[in-house]
Design an enzyme around this catalytic site. Structure first.
Site, PDB file in Angstrom:
ATOM      1  N   GLU A  24       0.693  -1.147   0.115  1.00 58.66           N
ATOM      2  CA  GLU A  24      -0.007   0.050  -0.109  1.00 58.66           C
ATOM      3  C   GLU A  24       0.977   1.151  -0.012  1.00 58.66           C
ATOM      4  O   GLU A  24       2.129   1.118   0.105  1.00 58.66           O
ATOM      5  CB  GLU A  24      -1.092  -0.158   1.171  1.00 58.66           C
ATOM      6  CG  GLU A  24      -0.266   0.100   2.481  1.00 58.66           C
ATOM      7  CD  GLU A  24      -1.145   0.547   3.546  1.00 58.66           C
ATOM      8  OE1 GLU A  24      -1.554   1.484   3.758  1.00 58.66           O
ATOM      9  OE2 GLU A  24      -1.436  -0.456   4.601  1.00 58.66           O
ATOM     10  N   LYS A 158      -5.290  -2.968  13.475  1.00 59.28           N
ATOM     11  CA  LYS A 158      -4.718  -1.804  14.656  1.00 59.28           C
ATOM     12  C   LYS A 158      -5.537  -1.876  15.729  1.00 59.28           C
ATOM     13  O   LYS A 158      -6.716  -1.904  16.045  1.00 59.28           O
ATOM     14  CB  LYS A 158      -5.073  -0.585  13.831  1.00 59.28           C
ATOM     15  CG  LYS A 158      -4.297  -0.264  12.498  1.00 59.28           C
ATOM     16  CD  LYS A 158      -4.605   1.097  11.836  1.00 59.28           C
ATOM     17  CE  LYS A 158      -3.675   1.052  10.683  1.00 59.28           C
ATOM     18  NZ  LYS A 158      -4.496   0.595   9.474  1.00 59.28           N
TER      19      LYS A 158
END
Length: 304
Positions: A24, A158
């Site tokens: 990414e 996360k």
């Protein structure tokens, strides 16, 4: 007209049937300042090459979707201002308007699949935000994993998120969540959590076989490989939990919502840990890239 442009390195790898790992670009544009961002991006790419695979950092530059960036393009992106953060909803709009944007997990998966890339290495996926029962704030990464057939290697979700709810949504959507070499679901900056990983696999070849089998069965969606940060690089959960709680409280007090929540929390956690969170983040991204390369190599071998 092609929907994307391959870098010379990725084009050569595709022509030779060599293993490729997607990367990414939001970690470059939204994760850290220049020049550290480009230095880390190059280090991650070098880790993949050292394992015998080809890195393909994905981004939209002036409306063109690039699968793999040259050194010049990587520098250009790293120094660009006001870069859009692209997910499924805004990828096409950014391209149609000729703008520049960095790809999130969801957009990177879409682009990787378009280019025939099977494996993607990242830091951590998005998920269900705390308080989602009121805000309905759920990352598009989860629905992307349910529909786009790419194996994603991450250090879990996360840790600022509601991890139990994130795992529930992944289960509901039929996404295999595979703990790598451990039964505990990793907690991003920390190698372990109190939650179990739904599945466990101990080798890249096992993960590659499962990826190929999903394709043969015609099952939609990809796999999430939960690869724990190396213990030497982790910040233990008992250290991180109060820090995350403080940052989350401050975000609520300031009325921060939507796409602004994650950048605020990560920035505040960086301050509260005196930079340790970013050091750990870099370590886990590199660790994931190396495992992603090993899985990509095994998939290529199985498909021969």
């Amino acid at each position: 007209m092609s929907l994307f442009t391959l870098s010379p390195e990725v084009a050569e790898a595709k022509a030779n049937g060599a293993p490729i790992v997607a990367l990414e670009s939001t970690i470059i544009t939204h994760g850290m300042p220049f020049p550290q961002n480009v230095q880390v991006a190059r280090q991650v790419e070098a880790d993949i090459r050292a394992k015998g695979a080809t890195p393909a950092t994905i981004a939209v530059l002036e409306g063109t979707l690039f699968i793999g960036l040259t050194d010049a393009q990587l520098d250009q992106l790293a120094q660009s201002q006001n870069v859009a953060k692209l997910s499924r909803a805004d990828l096409a709009v950014c391209m149609s308007k000729g703008l520049t944007g960095a790809t999130t997990v969801a957009a990177t998966m879409i682009a990787a699949h378009l280019a025939g890339i099977h494996v993607f290495g990242t830091g951590g996926i998005g998920g269900v935000h705390k308080g989602a029962e009121h805000s309905f704030d759920i990352s598009a990464d989860l629905s992307e994993l349910a529909q786009t057939p790419v194996t994603v290697v991450a250090a879990g979700a996360k840790a600022i998120l509601d991890i139990p709810k994130t795992l529930e949504v992944l289960e509901t959507n039929g996404v295999p969540v595979i703990g790598y070499q451990q039964d505990s679901f990793p907690a991003f900056w920390s190698s372990h959590s109190l939650l179990d990983a739904p599945l466990r696999m101990n080798s890249p070849v096992r993960i590659a076989r499962a990826h190929v089998m999903r394709q043969k069965l015609g099952l939609p969606g990809g796999q999430l490989v939960a690869n724990p940060i190396p213990v030497a690089d982790e910040i233990p959960t008992d250290v991180m939990e109060p820090v995350i709680a403080q940052a989350t409280t401050e975000a609520n007090e300031k009325g921060i919502t939507g796409k602004d929540v994650t950048p605020f929390l990560l920035s505040r956690i960086f301050e509260l840990t005196e930079g340790r969170s970013l050091t750990a983040n870099i370590a886990l991204v590199r660790n994931n890239a190396r495992l992603a390369a090993e899985i990509a190599i095994e998939i290529v071998t199985l498909k021969k």
